[in-house]
Design a protein around this motif. Sequence first.
Motif, PDB file in Angstrom:
ATOM      1  N   GLU A  19      62.916  53.318  36.253  1.00 34.55           N
ATOM      2  CA  GLU A  19      64.273  53.852  36.382  1.00 34.55           C
ATOM      3  C   GLU A  19      64.282  55.380  36.305  1.00 34.55           C
ATOM      4  O   GLU A  19      65.119  56.032  36.919  1.00 34.55           O
ATOM      5  CB  GLU A  19      65.155  53.262  35.278  1.00 34.55           C
ATOM      6  N   ARG A  20      63.324  55.929  35.577  1.00 33.93           N
ATOM      7  CA  ARG A  20      63.280  57.383  35.392  1.00 33.93           C
ATOM      8  C   ARG A  20      62.652  58.086  36.585  1.00 33.93           C
ATOM      9  O   ARG A  20      63.050  59.200  36.942  1.00 33.93           O
ATOM     10  CB  ARG A  20      62.490  57.708  34.125  1.00 33.93           C
ATOM     11  N   TYR A  21      61.665  57.454  37.230  1.00 42.02           N
ATOM     12  CA  TYR A  21      60.926  58.094  38.321  1.00 42.02           C
ATOM     13  C   TYR A  21      61.094  57.268  39.596  1.00 42.02           C
ATOM     14  O   TYR A  21      60.670  56.109  39.673  1.00 42.02           O
ATOM     15  CB  TYR A  21      59.442  58.211  37.967  1.00 42.02           C
ATOM     16  N   GLY A  22      61.659  57.880  40.601  1.00 38.41           N
ATOM     17  CA  GLY A  22      62.015  57.168  41.820  1.00 38.41           C
ATOM     18  C   GLY A  22      60.855  56.674  42.651  1.00 38.41           C
ATOM     19  O   GLY A  22      61.042  55.813  43.512  1.00 38.41           O
ATOM     20  N   GLU A  23      59.647  57.193  42.412  1.00 34.42           N
ATOM     21  CA  GLU A  23      58.488  56.741  43.187  1.00 34.42           C
ATOM     22  C   GLU A  23      57.673  55.675  42.450  1.00 34.42           C
ATOM     23  O   GLU A  23      56.674  55.193  42.977  1.00 34.42           O
ATOM     24  CB  GLU A  23      57.588  57.923  43.544  1.00 34.42           C
ATOM     25  N   VAL A  24      58.073  55.319  41.247  1.00 30.60           N
ATOM     26  CA  VAL A  24      57.355  54.278  40.506  1.00 30.60           C
ATOM     27  C   VAL A  24      57.797  52.910  41.011  1.00 30.60           C
ATOM     28  O   VAL A  24      58.987  52.649  41.201  1.00 30.60           O
ATOM     29  CB  VAL A  24      57.598  54.409  38.990  1.00 30.60           C
ATOM     30  N   ARG A  25      56.826  52.043  41.213  1.00 29.42           N
ATOM     31  CA  ARG A  25      57.080  50.673  41.634  1.00 29.42           C
ATOM     32  C   ARG A  25      56.364  49.715  40.680  1.00 29.42           C
ATOM     33  O   ARG A  25      55.528  50.136  39.891  1.00 29.42           O
ATOM     34  CB  ARG A  25      56.592  50.479  43.075  1.00 29.42           C
ATOM     35  N   LEU A  26      56.684  48.444  40.781  1.00 26.82           N
ATOM     36  CA  LEU A  26      56.046  47.429  39.955  1.00 26.82           C
ATOM     37  C   LEU A  26      55.565  46.306  40.838  1.00 26.82           C
ATOM     38  O   LEU A  26      56.267  45.917  41.786  1.00 26.82           O
ATOM     39  CB  LEU A  26      57.022  46.881  38.905  1.00 26.82           C
ATOM     40  N   ASP A  27      54.374  45.779  40.567  1.00 24.25           N
ATOM     41  CA  ASP A  27      53.953  44.595  41.317  1.00 24.25           C
ATOM     42  C   ASP A  27      54.038  43.355  40.436  1.00 24.25           C
ATOM     43  O   ASP A  27      53.961  43.429  39.209  1.00 24.25           O
ATOM     44  CB  ASP A  27      52.596  44.792  42.000  1.00 24.25           C
TER      45      ASP A  27
END
Length: 292
Positions: free
Chosen positions: A204-212
């Motif tokens: 939520e804090r960093y727009g380029e972070v994703r989760l698999d």
Amino acid sequence: MEVRQFQERLGLAGLVDVHTHFMPERVLRKVWAYFDAVGPLTGMEWPITYRRDEDERVALLREFGVRAFTAMLYPHKPGMAAWLNTWAAEFAARTPDCLHTATLFPEEGVDTYVREAVESGARVFKSHLQVGAYDPGHELLDPAWGLLAEAGIPVVTHCGSGPQPGKYTGPEPVARLLARHPRLRLVVAHMGMPEYTDFLDLAERYGEVRLDTTMAFTDFSEGLTPFPRQELARLADLGDRVLLGTDFPNIPYPYSHQLHALERLGLGDDWLRAVCYGNGARLFGLERGDTP
């Protein structure tokens, strides 16, 4: 076949699986030996469902309708990463539906071989903080992270503390890394289990972070580290940054179970379509008709 039926029901063009393992056979055999010993280490058996030759494993993914997959490989000591990258480039060249994968380790020359991998067409990197036992904030890695952030190349990172914690696993080392490289396209493997909430915070804090999704929500993982149900609304809201991952072939259940585990979350067909295909296709340009 259950996997194909799942896709047909959702009207998917295929699957994009960002977390599958292909590596040199002698390295993979050692990985399998580790999982064979996980029972004594954790108290739970971990049978490898798809313990087959490389050609058979590739054929199975194609049979499942996986349009693009990865060769997640990783070093556990200095001097391995460049060699693994050479192998991965050759594997991608002979396996056109595999996204060209590379890896890295904090060592002298890491910035050179990471740049070489990027220039040779690497599309995704793997960083395993648990197995590699290194701090992602190590000064030797800083130029490499900067290069990958600038190039927009995703890095699938095992940074959660499951199934066993490491010296540098958990959200804190990753939070420090992202504070320095906020544009890094970091993909948190396994949804960051068991620190799900902390890694949702970072996404939520960093727009380029994703989760698999690798192994998350399955019966196997829910028995060990259940996903907190109160976080499902946040997971739904982050639906454009959740990517299908499975850990094929090193999973103790059929491939279809990962898909059904996502379906039973009850987050809707649009969420499933995005997670299982759309988000990965957009991240890697497959919607434009690019080859992996």
